[in-house]
Design a protein around this motif. Structure first.
Motif, PDB file in Angstrom:
ATOM      1  N   HIS A 282       0.811  -1.222   0.000  1.00 21.63           N
ATOM      2  CA  HIS A 282       0.000   0.000   0.000  1.00 21.63           C
ATOM      3  C   HIS A 282       0.840   1.266   0.000  1.00 21.63           C
ATOM      4  O   HIS A 282       0.439   2.298  -0.544  1.00 21.63           O
ATOM      5  CB  HIS A 282      -0.961  -0.008   1.187  1.00 21.63           C
ATOM      6  N   GLU A 283       2.021   1.199   0.603  1.00 18.64           N
ATOM      7  CA  GLU A 283       2.878   2.384   0.660  1.00 18.64           C
ATOM      8  C   GLU A 283       3.305   2.846  -0.729  1.00 18.64           C
ATOM      9  O   GLU A 283       3.481   4.043  -0.977  1.00 18.64           O
ATOM     10  CB  GLU A 283       4.121   2.081   1.505  1.00 18.64           C
ATOM     11  N   ALA A 284       3.459   1.881  -1.674  1.00 12.70           N
ATOM     12  CA  ALA A 284       3.938   2.202  -3.011  1.00 12.70           C
ATOM     13  C   ALA A 284       2.830   2.230  -4.058  1.00 12.70           C
ATOM     14  O   ALA A 284       3.062   2.689  -5.183  1.00 12.70           O
ATOM     15  CB  ALA A 284       5.003   1.187  -3.428  1.00 12.70           C
ATOM     16  N   MET A 292       7.745   2.685  -8.605  1.00 15.58           N
ATOM     17  CA  MET A 292       7.436   2.168  -9.947  1.00 15.58           C
ATOM     18  C   MET A 292       6.391   1.064  -9.937  1.00 15.58           C
ATOM     19  O   MET A 292       6.096   0.473 -10.968  1.00 15.58           O
ATOM     20  CB  MET A 292       8.720   1.613 -10.582  1.00 15.58           C
ATOM     21  N   LEU A 293       5.793   0.795  -8.771  1.00  7.80           N
ATOM     22  CA  LEU A 293       4.933  -0.372  -8.640  1.00  7.80           C
ATOM     23  C   LEU A 293       3.753  -0.348  -9.604  1.00  7.80           C
ATOM     24  O   LEU A 293       3.354  -1.389 -10.130  1.00  7.80           O
ATOM     25  CB  LEU A 293       4.413  -0.488  -7.199  1.00  7.80           C
ATOM     26  N   SER A 296       3.746   0.631 -15.984  1.00 12.53           N
ATOM     27  CA  SER A 296       3.426  -0.503 -16.857  1.00 12.53           C
ATOM     28  C   SER A 296       4.461  -1.617 -16.776  1.00 12.53           C
ATOM     29  O   SER A 296       4.120  -2.805 -16.841  1.00 12.53           O
ATOM     30  CB  SER A 296       3.276  -0.041 -18.305  1.00 12.53           C
ATOM     31  N   VAL A 297       5.734  -1.269 -16.629  1.00 15.75           N
ATOM     32  CA  VAL A 297       6.781  -2.287 -16.630  1.00 15.75           C
ATOM     33  C   VAL A 297       6.611  -3.260 -15.464  1.00 15.75           C
ATOM     34  O   VAL A 297       6.876  -4.465 -15.603  1.00 15.75           O
ATOM     35  CB  VAL A 297       8.180  -1.628 -16.612  1.00 15.75           C
ATOM     36  N   VAL A 298       6.143  -2.772 -14.308  1.00 13.46           N
ATOM     37  CA  VAL A 298       5.932  -3.639 -13.148  1.00 13.46           C
ATOM     38  C   VAL A 298       4.553  -4.292 -13.206  1.00 13.46           C
ATOM     39  O   VAL A 298       4.399  -5.472 -12.872  1.00 13.46           O
ATOM     40  CB  VAL A 298       6.111  -2.854 -11.832  1.00 13.46           C
ATOM     41  N   LEU A 299       3.544  -3.560 -13.653  1.00 14.45           N
ATOM     42  CA  LEU A 299       2.212  -4.142 -13.755  1.00 14.45           C
ATOM     43  C   LEU A 299       2.208  -5.352 -14.684  1.00 14.45           C
ATOM     44  O   LEU A 299       1.539  -6.354 -14.413  1.00 14.45           O
ATOM     45  CB  LEU A 299       1.210  -3.092 -14.250  1.00 14.45           C
ATOM     46  N   ARG A 339      11.565   1.781  -5.665  1.00 13.09           N
ATOM     47  CA  ARG A 339      11.624   3.237  -5.697  1.00 13.09           C
ATOM     48  C   ARG A 339      12.020   3.715  -7.091  1.00 13.09           C
ATOM     49  O   ARG A 339      12.820   3.078  -7.777  1.00 13.09           O
ATOM     50  CB  ARG A 339      12.638   3.747  -4.674  1.00 13.09           C
ATOM     51  N   SER A 340      11.466   4.828  -7.503  1.00 14.04           N
ATOM     52  CA  SER A 340      11.729   5.359  -8.845  1.00 14.04           C
ATOM     53  C   SER A 340      13.210   5.678  -9.033  1.00 14.04           C
ATOM     54  O   SER A 340      13.799   5.394 -10.090  1.00 14.04           O
ATOM     55  CB  SER A 340      10.886   6.610  -9.096  1.00 14.04           C
TER      56      SER A 340
END
Length: 373
Positions: A282-284, A292-293, A296-299, A339-340
């Motif tokens: 939830h924090e991210a 970056m959560l 698109s790259v992580v999704l 983290r970004s």
């Protein structure tokens, strides 16, 4: 053969409704085409035919890195020929060229309708090789059906090498394409779309519009009403969903049905999984400036894990979201990695595809899942 003579400025050419069986005997294929184990060999080009040699060289360059894609395209078109009933299988014209000057004899009382002489040599296909290759395979498997088809053709004759080459380049380098997201939105209205594609399109739509979707209004559909920040392109989301649904159906050995019930089944799995991710991380979640959560790259990587979890821990669905929350708890240790700042260095792939795969493997291994190859 009966033809209509057309004039546009200084250009004179012909429109012909060519019977499929006759046309396939009169065209020259300059690239190999495949359908399962069958193939059409590229025809040998005479050393003196500079036009065919030029176009063949472009064809080879164009398909050198996409040969599998061309095979899939031919199969998809042939499948359309087999399933289209009310829709015309070949509604658009095929462009043909012959360097021979053809004789046109008007039929009274018309000046622009008459008998057009066929060339002695075969036509060169300026545009429509994939459609005609698919028609060739369709003719082999269903000759009686194929013989009922007349192909609309535009014939250019007696022109120079420069004319044919320029026409080929213009047609193949500046196509007007339907936007991918627009095409996905239209899938539910198209009868010949394969079941996995249809279901994936419906799941993408539900993820965009359902009130309980963690991705509601966060999908860039190029025309959605919401002005909220978008996290992922619909085409990227669809590609991951289609990959999973197609594989799942194949592994289960069941025929996938194009039904709202099927779409809802897959939607509920993705919804529960992303809700679990949101609860654990939830924090991210949604903090795209800091993390970056939900990029698109992580999704995309998350959806691959979702597909794996749906295989190894599907039931009971009533407690699925709670079970998956507990299963994903180890991911809290990855908050700093998502983290970004410095993300690209931590997941240093040579491109987006490789980076998605790296993230997927990292996520899967941390919760005891063996990644798919």
């Amino acid at each position: 053969m009966l033809a209509t003579q057309l004039r546009q400025k200084d250009a004179l050419f012909y429109f012909v409704a060519y019977p499929a069986e006759d046309l396939l005997q009169k065209v020259r294929f300059i690239s190999r085409y495949y359908d399962r184990r069958e193939r059409i060999e590229a025809e040998r080009i005479p050393a003196t035919d500079e036009i065919a040699a030029f176009i063949a060289s472009i064809e080879r360059k164009d398909t050198a890195f996409q040969r599998e894609l061309s095979q899939k395209k031919v199969r998809a078109i042939k499948n359309f020929y087999e399933t289209a009933v009310q829709q015309p299988p070949i509604p658009g014209t095929v462009l043909l060229f012959t360097s021979e000057r053809l004789t046109f004899t008007p039929v009274a009382p018309f000046e622009t309708v008459g008998d057009l002489q066929e060339p002695l040599d075969k036509y060169l296909i300026i545009d429509g090789q994939h459609r005609l290759a698919a028609l060739e395979f369709y003719m082999r498997e269903r000759p009686e059906e194929a013989r009922t088809i007349s192909v609309p053709c535009i014939i250019f004759d007696g022109r120079s090498e420069d004319f044919a080459a320029e026409m080929f380049v213009i047609i193949n380098s500046t196509p007007t394409r339907i936007n991918k997201s627009h095409l996905i939105d239209l899938y539910e209205k198209v009868t010949f779309v394969e079941p996995a594609a249809w279901v994936a399109a419906q799941v993408a739509r539900l993820l965009y519009e359902e009130p309980d979707s963690p991705l509601r209004y966060r999908i860039n559909r190029l025309g959605g009403r919401s002005r909220k920040d978008k996290w992922i392109m619909q085409s990227e989301l669809y590609a991951e969903l289609h990959r999973w649904i197609e594989r799942s159906s194949r592994e289960q050995g069941v025929a996938l049905r194009k039904s709202n019930q099927t779409a809802r089944h897959y939607y509920s799995i993705v919804r529960d999984f992303l809700s679990a991710v949101q609860a654990v991380m939830h924090e991210a979640w949604g903090q795209n400036d800091r993390y970056m959560l939900t990029r698109s790259v992580v999704l995309r990587a998350l959806l691959r894990v979702c597909a794996d979890l749906a295989t190894i821990d599907p039931n009971p669905p009533e407690s699925r979201a709670e079970r998956w929350v507990r299963r994903l708890v180890p991911w809290t240790s990855l908050l700093r990695e998502f983290r970004s700042e410095g993300f690209s260095e931590r997941f240093a792939g040579r491109g987006q595809t490789e980076r998605v795969e790296m993230i997927y493997r990292r996520l899967a291994s941390l919760i005891g899942i063996t990644p798919h190859t």
